[in-house]
Design a protein around this motif. Structure first.
Motif, short mmCIF file in Angstrom:
data_model
loop_
_atom_site.label_atom_id
_atom_site.label_comp_id
_atom_site.label_asym_id
_atom_site.label_seq_id
_atom_site.Cartn_x
_atom_site.Cartn_y
_atom_site.Cartn_z
N GLU A 60 0.81 -1.23 0.00
CA GLU A 60 0.00 0.00 0.00
C GLU A 60 0.85 1.28 0.00
OE1 GLU A 60 -3.71 2.04 2.46
OE2 GLU A 60 -2.55 0.44 3.41
N SER A 61 1.91 1.31 0.81
CA SER A 61 2.71 2.53 0.86
C SER A 61 3.41 2.80 -0.48
CB SER A 61 3.73 2.46 2.01
OG SER A 61 4.63 1.39 1.81
N SER A 62 3.84 1.75 -1.16
CA SER A 62 4.43 1.93 -2.50
C SER A 62 3.39 2.44 -3.48
CB SER A 62 5.03 0.62 -3.01
OG SER A 62 6.12 0.22 -2.22
N TRP A 63 2.18 1.91 -3.38
CA TRP A 63 1.09 2.30 -4.27
C TRP A 63 0.77 3.79 -4.10
CZ3 TRP A 63 -4.02 3.97 -4.29
CH2 TRP A 63 -4.77 3.67 -5.44
N ILE A 64 0.69 4.23 -2.86
CA ILE A 64 0.34 5.63 -2.57
C ILE A 64 1.43 6.58 -3.08
CG2 ILE A 64 0.05 7.30 -0.68
CD1 ILE A 64 -1.43 5.01 0.83
N SER A 65 2.70 6.19 -2.91
CA SER A 65 3.80 7.09 -3.27
C SER A 65 4.29 6.91 -4.72
CB SER A 65 4.97 6.87 -2.31
OG SER A 65 5.50 5.57 -2.48
N ASN A 66 3.57 6.11 -5.51
CA ASN A 66 3.96 5.79 -6.89
C ASN A 66 5.33 5.13 -6.98
OD1 ASN A 66 1.58 6.68 -8.11
ND2 ASN A 66 2.32 8.79 -8.18
N ASP A 67 5.72 4.42 -5.91
CA ASP A 67 6.96 3.65 -5.90
C ASP A 67 6.74 2.38 -6.74
OD1 ASP A 67 9.48 2.72 -5.30
OD2 ASP A 67 8.97 2.09 -3.26
N THR A 68 7.80 1.74 -7.15
CA THR A 68 7.68 0.57 -8.02
C THR A 68 8.29 -0.68 -7.40
OG1 THR A 68 9.74 1.12 -9.15
CG2 THR A 68 7.70 2.00 -10.09
N THR A 69 8.46 -0.70 -6.07
CA THR A 69 9.11 -1.82 -5.40
C THR A 69 8.19 -3.03 -5.31
OG1 THR A 69 10.40 -0.25 -4.11
CG2 THR A 69 10.34 -2.52 -3.33
N TYR A 70 8.61 -4.09 -5.95
CA TYR A 70 7.89 -5.37 -5.95
C TYR A 70 7.90 -5.96 -4.54
CZ TYR A 70 7.39 -10.39 -7.09
OH TYR A 70 7.01 -11.70 -7.14
N THR A 92 -6.59 -6.13 0.62
CA THR A 92 -6.51 -5.34 -0.61
C THR A 92 -5.18 -5.65 -1.28
OG1 THR A 92 -7.85 -3.58 0.36
CG2 THR A 92 -6.53 -3.01 -1.57
N TYR A 93 -5.25 -5.99 -2.56
CA TYR A 93 -4.04 -6.25 -3.36
C TYR A 93 -3.80 -5.04 -4.26
CZ TYR A 93 -4.43 -11.11 -1.87
OH TYR A 93 -4.50 -12.25 -1.12
N TYR A 94 -2.60 -4.49 -4.17
CA TYR A 94 -2.23 -3.32 -4.97
C TYR A 94 -1.30 -3.78 -6.09
CZ TYR A 94 -3.96 -0.77 -0.92
OH TYR A 94 -4.74 -0.29 0.10
N TYR A 95 -1.47 -3.23 -7.28
CA TYR A 95 -0.60 -3.60 -8.39
C TYR A 95 -0.37 -2.41 -9.30
CZ TYR A 95 -5.06 -4.00 -10.87
OH TYR A 95 -6.29 -3.74 -11.41
N ILE A 96 0.72 -2.49 -10.04
CA ILE A 96 1.13 -1.40 -10.94
C ILE A 96 1.76 -1.97 -12.20
CG2 ILE A 96 1.60 0.28 -9.11
CD1 ILE A 96 4.63 -0.44 -9.54
N CYS A 97 1.91 -1.11 -13.17
CA CYS A 97 2.83 -1.33 -14.28
C CYS A 97 4.06 -0.53 -13.88
CB CYS A 97 2.25 -0.83 -15.60
SG CYS A 97 3.43 -0.84 -16.94
N GLN A 98 5.19 -1.18 -13.66
CA GLN A 98 6.36 -0.50 -13.09
C GLN A 98 6.82 0.73 -13.89
OE1 GLN A 98 8.67 -4.11 -12.50
NE2 GLN A 98 8.74 -3.66 -10.31
#
Length: 107
Positions: A60-70, A92-98
């Motif tokens: 969650e903290s990576s998601w909020i800060s737009n960080d890309t740490t897997y 809650t599962y958070y995911y991104i395109c790095q």
């Protein structure tokens, strides 16, 4: 007794699989579509073809800060045909395109 145990095993298996669903997440430009899904444990999340993107689970903290740490969760690589993820706990599962997280390509 053995017959009852077999019947119970079959019943439990059919009961839980009959209510599970497959939710599909695709990429559309620089977004995941849909970017939010509500699921029940036992459901399957399918990521469609990713093209120039990847889908990586983060915290969650990576998601909020737009960080890309897997975070060690699911990881579908660039250009892959996607894949399946079956959640193993209620959260809650958070995911991104790095490479596109700073452009808000996240879900």
């Amino acid at each position: 007794m053995k017959l009852r145990l077999q019947f119970l095993s079959i019943f439990v298996c059919v009961f839980f699989t009959s209510f599970s669903q497959i939710q599909t997440i695709n990429t559309n430009g620089m977004t995941f579509t849909p970017d939010t899904v509500t699921i029940t444990l036992g459901d399957t999340i399918e990521f469609g073809p990713l093209g120039y993107h990847n889908a990586v689970e983060i915290d969650e903290s990576s998601w909020i800060s737009n960080d890309t740490t897997y975070n060690g969760g699911f990881y579908f690589s660039f250009g892959s045909s996607g894949g399946y993820f079956i959640p193993d706990s209620a959260k809650t599962y958070y995911y991104i395109c790095q490479p596109h997280a700073t452009m808000s390509m996240k879900g």
